[in-house]
Design a protein around this motif. Sequence first.
Motif, short mmCIF file in Angstrom:
data_model
loop_
_atom_site.label_atom_id
_atom_site.label_comp_id
_atom_site.label_asym_id
_atom_site.label_seq_id
_atom_site.Cartn_x
_atom_site.Cartn_y
_atom_site.Cartn_z
N GLY A 6 4.61 7.19 3.00
CA GLY A 6 4.32 7.62 1.64
C GLY A 6 2.91 7.28 1.21
O GLY A 6 2.70 6.40 0.39
N ALA A 7 1.94 7.98 1.79
CA ALA A 7 0.53 7.78 1.41
C ALA A 7 -0.24 9.03 1.82
O ALA A 7 -0.51 9.25 2.99
CB ALA A 7 -0.06 6.55 2.07
N PHE A 26 0.81 -1.22 0.00
CA PHE A 26 0.00 0.00 0.00
C PHE A 26 0.84 1.27 0.00
O PHE A 26 0.50 2.25 -0.65
CB PHE A 26 -0.93 0.00 1.22
CG PHE A 26 -1.93 1.12 1.23
CD1 PHE A 26 -3.13 1.00 0.56
CD2 PHE A 26 -1.66 2.31 1.90
CE1 PHE A 26 -4.05 2.04 0.55
CE2 PHE A 26 -2.58 3.35 1.90
CZ PHE A 26 -3.78 3.21 1.22
N GLU A 59 -2.31 8.71 -5.68
CA GLU A 59 -2.57 8.64 -4.25
C GLU A 59 -3.94 8.05 -3.89
O GLU A 59 -4.22 7.83 -2.72
CB GLU A 59 -2.43 10.03 -3.62
CG GLU A 59 -1.01 10.60 -3.71
CD GLU A 59 0.02 9.80 -2.93
OE1 GLU A 59 -0.38 8.99 -2.06
OE2 GLU A 59 1.22 9.95 -3.20
N SER A 60 -4.80 7.82 -4.87
CA SER A 60 -6.09 7.19 -4.56
C SER A 60 -5.84 5.86 -3.86
O SER A 60 -4.98 5.09 -4.28
CB SER A 60 -6.87 6.95 -5.86
OG SER A 60 -7.96 6.08 -5.60
N CYS A 61 -6.57 5.59 -2.79
CA CYS A 61 -6.32 4.35 -2.06
C CYS A 61 -6.88 3.16 -2.81
O CYS A 61 -6.49 2.02 -2.57
CB CYS A 61 -6.87 4.43 -0.64
SG CYS A 61 -8.63 4.08 -0.49
N SER A 115 3.93 3.88 -0.54
CA SER A 115 4.91 4.15 -1.61
C SER A 115 6.35 3.87 -1.20
O SER A 115 7.17 3.52 -2.04
CB SER A 115 4.82 5.60 -2.06
OG SER A 115 3.59 5.84 -2.68
#
Lengths: 609, 235
Positions: A343-344, A66, A505-507, A68
């Motif tokens: 990184g999220a 998940f 960045e969309s989960c 980065s």
Amino acid sequence: MQQFEFSDISRMLTPIFARHDVDASRLLQVLLEVQDACHFIPSEAIDQIAAHFDVPRVNVEGVAGFYSFLSTRPVGEYRILFSDNITDQMLGKDELMLYLCNKLWVEPGKVSEDGLVSVASTSCTGLCDQGPAALVNGWPLTNLDRNRLDLIAELIRSRKPVADWPPMLFEVADNIRRSDVLLGQPFEPGAAMRATLARGAKETLAEVDKSNLRGRGGAGFKTASKWSFCHAAIVEEEGSMICDVGGHPERYIVCNADEGEPGTFKDRVLLNSYADLVFEGMTVGARVVGASKGFLYLRGEYRYLLKQLESVLQKRREAGLLGDAILGRADFSFDIEIHLGAGAYICGEESALIESLEGRRGRPRNRPPFPVTHGYKGRPTVVDNVETFACVAKIAERGGAWFAAMGTAQSTGTKLLSISGDCATPGIYEYPFGVTVRQILADCGAREPYAVQVSGPSGTLISWKEFDRRIAFEDLPTAGAFMVFQRKRDMFQTARNFVHFFAHESCGFCTPCRVGTELQKKIMDKIASGHGTASDLEEMKSLGHILKTMSHCGLGSSAANPVLDTLEKFPDVYVRKLKALAFEPAFDLDGALETARKMTGRDDDWAHL
Amino acid sequence: MSKTITIDGLTVPFREGQTIMDAALSAGVYIPHLCHNPEFKPHGSCKLCTVNVNGRNVASCTLPAVEGQQVLSDIAELNAERLALTQMLFVEGNHLCPACEKSGNCQLQAVAYYLGMMSPHYNHFYPQREADASHPDVMLDRNRCIYCELCVRASREVDGKNVFGLSGRGIKTILAVNSASGLLGDTDLAVTDKAVQVCPTGAILVKRRGFTVPIGQRVFDHLTIKDLQTGGGHE
């Protein structure tokens, strides 16, 4: 590719496990350390971590996949990530990244054949006032130019450990250009706590209420109301008020330092030079809602601040401002733990942040229930922005009326702005709310300002016609980003950069955001490549509507703002790029032959359509 | 006296703790949905069940019903958005209905029919996704996965196994399985598991059962998904 034996992995993991509890909420922290040690998360490590925390393997893999900064495939021993914000691009990021890649014989996004180095892009690292910026193994590199990159390439080739690189490469300046009550007035650690304890928790909540303080993270929810809701949750549960009781172990104060909005960097400065103020605000909050445990959720990009923040916490413990019996009050214990992100951007959303704190994928929760009633580990949790807590400390010390006298009626106090882009003096500016954009532009030495992106990609783009608008919740609400663009800038590229950011960045949880942000990206790329048509613009408007009205959280619902704002305010930048056709297929027939051309090594006329 | 909400003007009773979706399904009111299955805890990811409550759009499968809510569901604007979301689900994966064993029993296909989807509208992404035939009895074809996590939930909550989970992020989200090799055959999945039965699309299929029911005699060849899920077809 590095091979790891089971026993090697065990040997590597043992000290890491020893540093953390066996609580699965530590999962992300452990993975970050493994990433550091191995330059990726080996499959064998996932097995052992899953066994250690007694969670399914697939959950560990899900977390590793998940964030980065974690990778399940090796990255370079030296991992260079260039900040990809539009301000970095305006300062020449793309060209500099290619320059470094050429020097190091590595393709962007790939690992060199000897595994030594990888170079790629990452979302805004919060150094827009001193870009182009990058991270090397998590450490920030600022003010990059060819000279610095020459040096960096040399350091990498000679395999010099990053810790031994010249310190000047890592210098991060605060760049405080205008200060007011938060940044400009001295603060004595403990002052706000003493005032709070003398006044009483309930009375302090009343002061925060009187101050009319609203959350500084952008949404602008009234802080005292949030705290009261947290109270209400407790009242309902225990059948009594808790003010002035304190010491309840199961309530949490969380400081949101996941400053991920591109163009924002004021929390970086607060944490670097005003950490006491922030921690004290959290402690005031703890006293008011009766929490004994707090977290600072520090974005992975600001990991370089971790050590000094830990030492501030330690000093506060030694001074009796944290820990057991704060300031000698036996009924008041509170401590703060720092939790790193990886990184999220989505973890700036408070419920995703809580998921991440619990060691999971940063996916926004379904609401209701809200974090104030069911937050960290299901307990009432207050999540506030770094700057909000700094304001709280000041309010606790000097009173709500003092604070409310500044700014406007609906937006009291001051606001920190992170100013970057086309201006002479980028940096941090503290203004009382109500200041006009025009005034700010004059103060920062903006050159022929044409447009300003207020509050980052998720905020509002304003054109030169709107420079008399004011920074205030009732006019231009902002989390602090203020990116200036002069006339020569291509506002289409700005919007395209932001659209790429949101897609990255969309989960991926909800359909509209997962697919919608990707569709936006594809259409913007199609227009950029010269194949856009009028129907593509209509398509983006309708996508924008879907994103706004159907998304699960704020990321999706604001992901269309850059496109919709530019379409409305700068339609010319699109029209100029469109083909005269009403429709143009997205499928690129010639492009589809690219694989075949690569395989056959041909690039002659006959290999093209 | 029971509490009520209204859905498109119709008065619908609900019990405390029910969501709008629960109340609607109990009353035989159909709200299109894919990730929701009444046997499992609400999830709220597909967003097809989005309704308008007192002026705000919300997922009806996760929002608790509250006395007096005015819910709009079967209205043109929402149905258009639902259609768009369904089209998004089609183009982000590789859904080739004529070649799919699930055709006719597929909820994604049935919802598309219900919403009047005549084309995918958006450009196909043609993603490269892996199919996994390593399990002796179960086929996993990620090309058809819509990330509803019903298999994830069923394996965890009913089978007690945690065979499935999501990894990756955004458009690169993938359905991962609980084995070091990444292969379904190396997990403890059994063909009798609930997780094998809940997939609304053809991503998880039982092997060697191809076309045991011929095309033309399948569930949605005779019923709309509305009829099936509200019991309307059995009247």
